[in-house]
Design a protein around this motif. Sequence first.
Motif, PDB file in Angstrom:
ATOM      1  N   ARG A 684     -16.939  10.437  17.274  1.00 26.24           N
ATOM      2  CA  ARG A 684     -17.142  11.285  18.449  1.00 26.24           C
ATOM      3  C   ARG A 684     -15.893  11.428  19.311  1.00 26.24           C
ATOM      4  NH1 ARG A 684     -21.966   8.243  18.293  1.00 26.24           N
ATOM      5  NH2 ARG A 684     -23.786   9.509  17.769  1.00 26.24           N
ATOM      6  N   THR A 685     -15.076  10.404  19.372  1.00 28.60           N
ATOM      7  CA  THR A 685     -13.926  10.452  20.274  1.00 28.60           C
ATOM      8  C   THR A 685     -12.602  10.688  19.560  1.00 28.60           C
ATOM      9  OG1 THR A 685     -13.604   8.039  20.176  1.00 28.60           O
ATOM     10  CG2 THR A 685     -15.094   8.888  21.873  1.00 28.60           C
ATOM     11  N   GLN A 686     -12.584  10.574  18.238  1.00 30.92           N
ATOM     12  CA  GLN A 686     -11.312  10.654  17.517  1.00 30.92           C
ATOM     13  C   GLN A 686     -11.198  11.872  16.606  1.00 30.92           C
ATOM     14  OE1 GLN A 686      -8.845   8.381  18.168  1.00 30.92           O
ATOM     15  NE2 GLN A 686     -10.259   7.507  19.675  1.00 30.92           N
ATOM     16  N   LEU A 687     -12.318  12.442  16.192  1.00 34.75           N
ATOM     17  CA  LEU A 687     -12.282  13.572  15.260  1.00 34.75           C
ATOM     18  C   LEU A 687     -12.964  14.786  15.882  1.00 34.75           C
ATOM     19  CD1 LEU A 687     -13.219  11.847  11.858  1.00 34.75           C
ATOM     20  CD2 LEU A 687     -10.955  12.622  12.585  1.00 34.75           C
ATOM     21  N   PRO A 688     -12.371  15.965  15.749  1.00 33.99           N
ATOM     22  CA  PRO A 688     -12.995  17.168  16.330  1.00 33.99           C
ATOM     23  C   PRO A 688     -14.286  17.560  15.635  1.00 33.99           C
ATOM     24  CG  PRO A 688     -11.069  17.762  15.017  1.00 33.99           C
ATOM     25  CD  PRO A 688     -11.074  16.265  15.125  1.00 33.99           C
ATOM     26  N   GLU A 689     -14.433  17.201  14.366  1.00 38.22           N
ATOM     27  CA  GLU A 689     -15.647  17.537  13.615  1.00 38.22           C
ATOM     28  C   GLU A 689     -15.774  16.576  12.443  1.00 38.22           C
ATOM     29  OE1 GLU A 689     -13.598  20.997  10.816  1.00 38.22           O
ATOM     30  OE2 GLU A 689     -15.125  21.538  12.287  1.00 38.22           O
ATOM     31  N   PRO A 690     -16.988  16.382  11.910  1.00 39.07           N
ATOM     32  CA  PRO A 690     -17.154  15.505  10.748  1.00 39.07           C
ATOM     33  C   PRO A 690     -16.252  15.943   9.586  1.00 39.07           C
ATOM     34  CG  PRO A 690     -19.279  16.057  11.693  1.00 39.07           C
ATOM     35  CD  PRO A 690     -18.268  16.934  12.385  1.00 39.07           C
ATOM     36  N   THR A 691     -15.700  14.950   8.910  1.00 41.96           N
ATOM     37  CA  THR A 691     -14.702  15.210   7.874  1.00 41.96           C
ATOM     38  C   THR A 691     -15.084  14.502   6.580  1.00 41.96           C
ATOM     39  OG1 THR A 691     -12.972  15.360   9.562  1.00 41.96           O
ATOM     40  CG2 THR A 691     -12.258  15.002   7.281  1.00 41.96           C
ATOM     41  N   THR A 692     -15.008  15.208   5.465  1.00 42.99           N
ATOM     42  CA  THR A 692     -15.254  14.593   4.161  1.00 42.99           C
ATOM     43  C   THR A 692     -14.089  13.701   3.781  1.00 42.99           C
ATOM     44  OG1 THR A 692     -16.539  16.516   3.446  1.00 42.99           O
ATOM     45  CG2 THR A 692     -15.751  15.041   1.730  1.00 42.99           C
ATOM     46  N   ILE A 693     -14.391  12.491   3.327  1.00 44.07           N
ATOM     47  CA  ILE A 693     -13.349  11.552   2.913  1.00 44.07           C
ATOM     48  C   ILE A 693     -13.712  10.946   1.557  1.00 44.07           C
ATOM     49  CG2 ILE A 693     -12.869  10.968   5.335  1.00 44.07           C
ATOM     50  CD1 ILE A 693     -14.129   8.199   4.744  1.00 44.07           C
ATOM     51  N   ILE A 694     -12.725  10.307   0.962  1.00 46.86           N
ATOM     52  CA  ILE A 694     -12.951   9.468  -0.223  1.00 46.86           C
ATOM     53  C   ILE A 694     -12.981   8.029   0.277  1.00 46.86           C
ATOM     54  CG2 ILE A 694     -12.133   8.811  -2.499  1.00 46.86           C
ATOM     55  CD1 ILE A 694     -10.559  11.398  -2.595  1.00 46.86           C
ATOM     56  N   PRO A 695     -14.150   7.403   0.325  1.00 47.29           N
ATOM     57  CA  PRO A 695     -14.226   6.044   0.871  1.00 47.29           C
ATOM     58  C   PRO A 695     -13.661   5.023  -0.114  1.00 47.29           C
ATOM     59  CG  PRO A 695     -16.386   6.763   0.122  1.00 47.29           C
ATOM     60  CD  PRO A 695     -15.459   7.931  -0.075  1.00 47.29           C
ATOM     61  N   PHE A 696     -13.240   3.900   0.432  1.00 46.70           N
ATOM     62  CA  PHE A 696     -12.701   2.846  -0.418  1.00 46.70           C
ATOM     63  C   PHE A 696     -13.780   2.239  -1.306  1.00 46.70           C
ATOM     64  CE2 PHE A 696      -9.470   2.801   2.971  1.00 46.70           C
ATOM     65  CZ  PHE A 696      -8.321   2.844   2.198  1.00 46.70           C
ATOM     66  N   ALA A 697     -13.356   1.800  -2.488  1.00 47.42           N
ATOM     67  CA  ALA A 697     -14.205   1.052  -3.403  1.00 47.42           C
ATOM     68  C   ALA A 697     -13.877  -0.436  -3.258  1.00 47.42           C
ATOM     69  CB  ALA A 697     -13.976   1.519  -4.837  1.00 47.42           C
ATOM     70  N   PRO A 698     -14.755  -1.329  -3.739  1.00 45.73           N
ATOM     71  CA  PRO A 698     -14.524  -2.769  -3.554  1.00 45.73           C
ATOM     72  C   PRO A 698     -13.265  -3.260  -4.265  1.00 45.73           C
ATOM     73  CG  PRO A 698     -16.801  -2.323  -4.155  1.00 45.73           C
ATOM     74  CD  PRO A 698     -16.056  -1.050  -4.363  1.00 45.73           C
ATOM     75  N   LEU A 699     -12.837  -4.436  -3.854  1.00 47.84           N
ATOM     76  CA  LEU A 699     -11.684  -5.064  -4.486  1.00 47.84           C
ATOM     77  C   LEU A 699     -11.972  -5.378  -5.944  1.00 47.84           C
ATOM     78  CD1 LEU A 699     -10.393  -7.739  -1.922  1.00 47.84           C
ATOM     79  CD2 LEU A 699      -9.419  -5.500  -2.412  1.00 47.84           C
ATOM     80  N   THR A 700     -10.930  -5.344  -6.742  1.00 51.14           N
ATOM     81  CA  THR A 700     -10.960  -5.908  -8.088  1.00 51.14           C
ATOM     82  C   THR A 700      -9.994  -7.092  -8.104  1.00 51.14           C
ATOM     83  OG1 THR A 700      -9.155  -4.516  -8.884  1.00 51.14           O
ATOM     84  CG2 THR A 700     -11.393  -3.627  -9.072  1.00 51.14           C
TER      85      THR A 700
END
Length: 714
Positions: A684-700
């Motif tokens: 709400r305070t950092q992005l002007p609108e919702p943004t699609t991202i590639i989220p991180f996957a767990p550690l290997t």
Amino acid sequence: MLRGVSRTLTEFRREAGHPLERYRLVVLLDYPQHVDEQLHRQLLPLVKAGADAGVSFIIATTPGTEGKPDWWKPNELDGLGNTLKDNGKQLVWPAHAQFDVTIPETDAAALARNVDDLVLQAASASAPKVPFERVQHLDARWDESSADRLRFAVGLAGPSVAEITLGDEREQRHNVLITGAVGQGKSNLLKVIIHSLGQRYSPDELELYLLDFKEGVTLFPLAPTPGSPDYLLHARVLGLESDRDFGLAVLRHVEAEFARRAKLFRPYGDSISRYRAAVPEARMPRIVIVVDEFHMLFDPNDKTAEAAAQLLEAIARRGRSYGVHLILASQTVSGISALMTREGGIFAQFPIRLALKNAAQESYATLGQGNDAAARLRVRGEAVLNLDYGHVDGNRQVVVAAADDQELAQLRHQWWLASRETTPPPLVFDGSRLIRASDAMDTIRGLRARARDGSSAVALVGYPIDVTGQPFGVQLGAEPGRNLAILGAGEPGGSDLELEPTNNAIGVLQTAALSLALQHPEGDAEFTSIEALDDATFERNEHHLWLTAMERLGYPVHRVGRGELPTYLQELAGELETREADAPPRYLFGYGLDRVTALDTPDMFAHKPSEDLQQILRTGPAKRLHLLGWWANAATFRSHIGYAGEGFIDALLMLRLDQGTVQDLLSPFITWHIRDNRGLLADRTQLPEPTTIIPFAPLTAREASVLERADWQA
């Protein structure tokens, strides 16, 4: 096509050394039935001159004049070729009366089988192979300037090399449209174009933005890989299995380049050629954007499709002044014609059309109504080149050069050796690749250095789908609401069969914790893991690797189980009342909080543990305590945070949530559909609108080893 070079097509093919064009046979049965005298008079000169051009006629007519039109002269055709006559007993060849002419008896079924075999052979036939070096000289590298134009070879048109020119101010041809059915050589054609450009122009003269909206096989060899560190020097962006969001980001990036170039060009004129003439020492390469299967940008027809259409249209129309050119390739354009044919539409900006073999409908869509030349191509590797917006009179038949992958790889390696020290590798976007914490090490180093100046810590959560190559983070300052909630299933169904951990919710929390920890060089931050998931999920996603890595980096994690959580929250909420605002930072990481059913169970005083959670969310950030939690079930999340509780969580990361739930949480105007390896980040305070991202996957294990062995004090 012969242009006076040779007298006949046969001589022409012999001199060229390969079978240019093809012979044609026209069969007219029961002639002259349904033919008027005017058409007959047009036919006679074609019969007379056709053989030299490779066009032959077989004309069958019955003897005599019975049933024939009045203008018919029975012997008029005799002098135009060989004549066979049926005298009622046998066939006679008047020019060679000493020969007996016999037509053998033929079994109809066997004849049909032979014809079927020929049809199959013809359908799989390829054009004669034209080596790449025959159309593109390899003895001189990077010897052309792009100041006034770009030129590249595609193959042979007759004995001549077929070249295409982009950017020439006199000819005003700036963009190329390519189509071709599956298996007709479109990928080969794109490789020929890319490598012809690469051989002629240095990376200072040419930059390539290459996007592939299918499997990415064509572009993969152009990217650096562990087994092959070289890369295509001219490529600035390589989109392997690009998705629509990334395609849109690239187009926006290129459009933004217009503004930068306009400011530079303004004192010298209105085009790249004038600027290059006035400032010859400046580095100002032309840009070529190649998009394979570009029609995928418009499927489905939504806001993304509309934005892509507007951007492509703007680039195609304005790019000529700024030295930016489009090469769009697709199996089909007929399905998107309605979208692209509005006034001033994109196809009106593409005078150059290259059509490989395709259906008649696609030939019309590519070349223009009435121009079915692409449908009449007979073999793979042939193309119709048209430089006049598809007008039928502009058709030229081309045999596309053969792009041998091994030879092209050697050529790219030579380029790489020549300029690898001064030309950085391209940004490579692979939409299906899982990203992990080690991908963000450079960013974490930067955040660690910045933390020494007192900046708020940032929890890295994933990468935006753009061309910056920098990950997204959630800034955790002292302002109310600086918490993070991850909502939705973290992994697809059946992922327990995956060879590598894939739970994005776990991966985001792990990477957020590692990035936060390393922003506290003094080791003064506290980390707590609330573990409500089952052992199988933790084991499948190798959760122990994160715990070990945190400890070895100097940030041991306090673990709280599902049964202990209500008591822990109550104690923590009580501590907050006396906690100082400058106390050491404390981060809580909640894994599977929706599974803690006890949070909604009141005690004997009607007090619910969820109320303690709400108190932590509400007052924690101001006292340097932040919660980063994952709820797979959005309804349980809302129950836990209570009425108006969403106001105390600024950052929401949606994973596998349906569009209706996302709209309830964010806005009814949000468009979202579930995709593997994607998330929707709202802050709400950092992005002007919702943004699609590639989220991180767990550690290997490899990722953990890289992080643990890195020199974080450097």
